[in-house]
Scaffold this motif. Structure first.
Motif, PDB file in Angstrom:
ATOM      1  N   LEU A  44       0.847  -1.188   0.000  1.00  0.00           N
ATOM      2  CA  LEU A  44       0.000   0.000   0.000  1.00  0.00           C
ATOM      3  C   LEU A  44       0.885   1.242   0.000  1.00  0.00           C
ATOM      4  N   THR A  45       0.621   2.164  -0.922  1.00  0.00           N
ATOM      5  CA  THR A  45       1.255   3.474  -0.865  1.00  0.00           C
ATOM      6  C   THR A  45       0.279   4.408  -0.158  1.00  0.00           C
ATOM      7  N   ALA A  46       0.619   4.760   1.079  1.00  0.00           N
ATOM      8  CA  ALA A  46      -0.204   5.681   1.858  1.00  0.00           C
ATOM      9  C   ALA A  46       0.317   7.100   1.673  1.00  0.00           C
ATOM     10  N   THR A  47      -0.554   8.062   1.860  1.00  0.00           N
ATOM     11  CA  THR A  47      -0.209   9.466   1.634  1.00  0.00           C
ATOM     12  C   THR A  47      -0.821  10.327   2.727  1.00  0.00           C
ATOM     13  N   GLY A  48      -0.490  11.600   2.667  1.00  0.00           N
ATOM     14  CA  GLY A  48      -1.131  12.589   3.525  1.00  0.00           C
ATOM     15  C   GLY A  48      -1.954  13.536   2.681  1.00  0.00           C
ATOM     16  N   ASP A  52      -4.335  19.520  -4.047  1.00  0.00           N
ATOM     17  CA  ASP A  52      -4.175  19.893  -5.449  1.00  0.00           C
ATOM     18  C   ASP A  52      -2.717  20.129  -5.846  1.00  0.00           C
ATOM     19  N   HIS A  53      -1.801  19.408  -5.230  1.00  0.00           N
ATOM     20  CA  HIS A  53      -0.398  19.479  -5.651  1.00  0.00           C
ATOM     21  C   HIS A  53      -0.259  18.565  -6.862  1.00  0.00           C
ATOM     22  N   ALA A  54      -0.398  19.144  -8.054  1.00  0.00           N
ATOM     23  CA  ALA A  54      -0.492  18.355  -9.282  1.00  0.00           C
ATOM     24  C   ALA A  54       0.752  17.515  -9.530  1.00  0.00           C
ATOM     25  N   LEU A  55       1.923  18.067  -9.262  1.00  0.00           N
ATOM     26  CA  LEU A  55       3.156  17.332  -9.502  1.00  0.00           C
ATOM     27  C   LEU A  55       3.260  16.133  -8.567  1.00  0.00           C
ATOM     28  N   ASN A  56       2.946  16.335  -7.281  1.00  0.00           N
ATOM     29  CA  ASN A  56       3.004  15.217  -6.343  1.00  0.00           C
ATOM     30  C   ASN A  56       1.937  14.169  -6.641  1.00  0.00           C
ATOM     31  N   PHE A  57       0.793  14.599  -7.175  1.00  0.00           N
ATOM     32  CA  PHE A  57      -0.222  13.629  -7.599  1.00  0.00           C
ATOM     33  C   PHE A  57       0.370  12.686  -8.644  1.00  0.00           C
ATOM     34  N   GLN A  58       1.023  13.235  -9.652  1.00  0.00           N
ATOM     35  CA  GLN A  58       1.625  12.395 -10.688  1.00  0.00           C
ATOM     36  C   GLN A  58       2.725  11.513 -10.110  1.00  0.00           C
ATOM     37  N   ARG A  59       3.515  12.072  -9.204  1.00  0.00           N
ATOM     38  CA  ARG A  59       4.573  11.272  -8.580  1.00  0.00           C
ATOM     39  C   ARG A  59       3.999  10.109  -7.779  1.00  0.00           C
ATOM     40  N   LEU A  60       2.909  10.368  -7.058  1.00  0.00           N
ATOM     41  CA  LEU A  60       2.303   9.314  -6.247  1.00  0.00           C
ATOM     42  C   LEU A  60       1.741   8.195  -7.109  1.00  0.00           C
ATOM     43  N   VAL A  61       1.103   8.565  -8.206  1.00  0.00           N
ATOM     44  CA  VAL A  61       0.564   7.533  -9.099  1.00  0.00           C
ATOM     45  C   VAL A  61       1.700   6.692  -9.668  1.00  0.00           C
ATOM     46  N   LYS A  62       2.788   7.351 -10.070  1.00  0.00           N
ATOM     47  CA  LYS A  62       3.918   6.591 -10.607  1.00  0.00           C
ATOM     48  C   LYS A  62       4.545   5.708  -9.534  1.00  0.00           C
ATOM     49  N   TYR A  63       4.792   6.285  -8.351  1.00  0.00           N
ATOM     50  CA  TYR A  63       5.448   5.513  -7.302  1.00  0.00           C
ATOM     51  C   TYR A  63       4.607   4.302  -6.884  1.00  0.00           C
ATOM     52  N   SER A  64       3.292   4.461  -6.890  1.00  0.00           N
ATOM     53  CA  SER A  64       2.404   3.374  -6.444  1.00  0.00           C
ATOM     54  C   SER A  64       2.402   2.187  -7.396  1.00  0.00           C
ATOM     55  N   ARG A  65       2.828   2.409  -8.655  1.00  0.00           N
ATOM     56  CA  ARG A  65       2.890   1.358  -9.678  1.00  0.00           C
ATOM     57  C   ARG A  65       1.508   0.818 -10.058  1.00  0.00           C
ATOM     58  N   ALA A 266       2.360  14.054   5.289  1.00  0.00           N
ATOM     59  CA  ALA A 266       1.973  15.159   4.406  1.00  0.00           C
ATOM     60  C   ALA A 266       2.524  14.898   3.004  1.00  0.00           C
ATOM     61  N   SER A 267       1.693  15.193   1.994  1.00  0.00           N
ATOM     62  CA  SER A 267       2.105  14.992   0.602  1.00  0.00           C
ATOM     63  C   SER A 267       1.841  16.222  -0.248  1.00  0.00           C
ATOM     64  N   ASP A 268       1.635  17.367   0.393  1.00  0.00           N
ATOM     65  CA  ASP A 268       1.155  18.556  -0.318  1.00  0.00           C
ATOM     66  C   ASP A 268       2.183  19.680  -0.423  1.00  0.00           C
ATOM     67  N   HIS A 269       3.458  19.360  -0.237  1.00  0.00           N
ATOM     68  CA  HIS A 269       4.475  20.402  -0.349  1.00  0.00           C
ATOM     69  C   HIS A 269       5.783  19.785  -0.826  1.00  0.00           C
ATOM     70  N   ASN A 270       6.823  20.602  -0.919  1.00  0.00           N
ATOM     71  CA  ASN A 270       8.083  20.141  -1.516  1.00  0.00           C
ATOM     72  C   ASN A 270       8.810  19.103  -0.683  1.00  0.00           C
ATOM     73  N   HIS A 271       8.459  18.995   0.598  1.00  0.00           N
ATOM     74  CA  HIS A 271       9.020  17.947   1.448  1.00  0.00           C
ATOM     75  C   HIS A 271       8.036  16.802   1.641  1.00  0.00           C
ATOM     76  N   ALA A 292       9.454   6.305   4.836  1.00  0.00           N
ATOM     77  CA  ALA A 292       8.862   7.364   4.015  1.00  0.00           C
ATOM     78  C   ALA A 292       9.793   7.759   2.877  1.00  0.00           C
ATOM     79  N   VAL A 293       9.211   7.963   1.703  1.00  0.00           N
ATOM     80  CA  VAL A 293       9.984   8.273   0.483  1.00  0.00           C
ATOM     81  C   VAL A 293       9.692   9.693   0.051  1.00  0.00           C
ATOM     82  N   PRO A 294      10.697  10.571  -0.040  1.00  0.00           N
ATOM     83  CA  PRO A 294      10.472  11.945  -0.498  1.00  0.00           C
ATOM     84  C   PRO A 294       9.946  11.957  -1.930  1.00  0.00           C
ATOM     85  N   LEU A 295       8.839  12.625  -2.144  1.00  0.00           N
ATOM     86  CA  LEU A 295       8.261  12.664  -3.477  1.00  0.00           C
ATOM     87  C   LEU A 295       9.118  13.451  -4.459  1.00  0.00           C
ATOM     88  N   ALA A 296       9.920  14.365  -3.961  1.00  0.00           N
ATOM     89  CA  ALA A 296      10.805  15.129  -4.838  1.00  0.00           C
ATOM     90  C   ALA A 296      11.800  14.231  -5.574  1.00  0.00           C
TER      91      ALA A 296
END
Length: 300
Positions: A44-48, A52-65, A266-271, A292-296
């Motif tokens: 499970l890829t859990a998030t915070g 509307d952080h569009a870039l992190n949304f795309q990163r999360l979808v990719k990371y989740s596979r 938290a998944s809504d900022h640069n950290h 925890a994996v930094p989305l950056a």
């Protein structure tokens, strides 16, 4: 195959996606009451909060596979990869005084249609406030009002029907994701001052209008802050949980521990981070925090 962001510009397409996803949430075979129960295998890829952080949304979808035909290097195969998002709407950026985060919410609905048993989202206070038309003010601006303004601008004559479909989608969201390994993901937990009135059985039944209204148990759960050791241990015993993973409260570096058994993500900022959870083993809170994996660092 990588997931490509749908445009979802046509109002009728957006309405169909929200209504179809609402049905998929309600009919999910993993759901009992207002809780989705995940098995004892896979990841499970859990998030915070996402806000509307569009870039992190795309990163999360990719990371989740989710969208990959196979998922090397992760527990289980491609069908064992799960993703949960929450607090998707009401981002910090507005354009001409309008919030267009309905588009990210629609992309979540699209994910639910594509991966009905593997993509999940849980009810959050911002989505509930939007559903109920209750004000949340940030920097002197009503985030619910500017969200409505964004729908009006994007969908014009069909805006009211889009709003209705958004409401159906939000009402269908579960309150929690419970994993067989003892981890539970929810937007938050009730505050100490509300615990006596809180109905712990709310996870085992479908939500009512009374649950969603102020002082209702779903309302208390998504709005609760400042949990302490007494509250988290009481809820853990009642629900058979070892570790809670929540959002809603600040985590400037992506994670923040609470008491002994609760982790804010938290998944809504640069950290912001993603939190991978191996469903085949029982982790401690500190082990999850270390994972925890930094989305950056997720390359698109």
């Amino acid at each position: 195959m990588a997931y490509s962001l749908p445009e979802l510009r046509d109002a009728h397409e957006v309405i169909a996606v929200f209504r179809g996803a609402a049905e998929a949430f309600r009919d999910c075979p993993l759901r009992r009451g207002s809780t989705v129960h995940l098995p004892d295998h896979g990841r499970l890829t859990a998030t915070g909060d996402l806000h509307d952080h569009a870039l992190n949304f795309q990163r999360l979808v990719k990371y989740s596979r989710l969208a990959e035909e196979d998922a090397p290097g992760t527990p289980g195969d491609a069908d064992d990869q799960y993703l949960v998002l929450h607090e998707v709407i009401h981002g910090p950026a507005t354009f001409s005084g309008m919030d267009f985060s309905v588009r990210t919410l629609a992309r979540c609905a699209d994910l639910k249609l594509r991966y009905p048993d593997r993509f999940h989202s849980v009810l959050s206070n911002h989505e509930l406030a939007q559903l109920r038309g209750e004000g949340i003010t940030k920097d002197g601006v009503s985030v619910c009002a500017v969200f409505d303004d964004g729908i009006d601008y994007l969908y014009a004559d069909e805006a009211d029907e889009v709003r209705e479909a958004v409401g159906e989608y939000i009402q269908a969201l579960p309150l929690a994701i419970k994993c067989a390994n003892g981890v539970m993901v929810s937007h938050s937990l009730p505050a100490p001052r509300r615990i006596e009135a809180f109905d712990k059985a709310v996870l085992d039944r479908e939500l009512t209008e009374e649950d969603l209204a102020p002082k209702g148990s779903a309302y208390d759960m998504v709005w609760g802050r400042h949990q302490n050791k007494k509250i988290t241990e009481e809820l853990a015993e009642a629900w058979g949980v070892n570790v809670f993973v929540v959002g809603h409260q600040p985590a400037e570096m992506g994670t923040e521990p609470v008491a002994d058994n609760t982790l804010i993500v938290a998944s809504d900022h640069n950290h912001g981070v993603a939190l991978p959870i191996n469903l085949a083993r029982t982790p401690t809170r500190d082990e999850l925090m270390d994972a925890a994996v930094p989305l950056a660092g997720v390359i698109l």
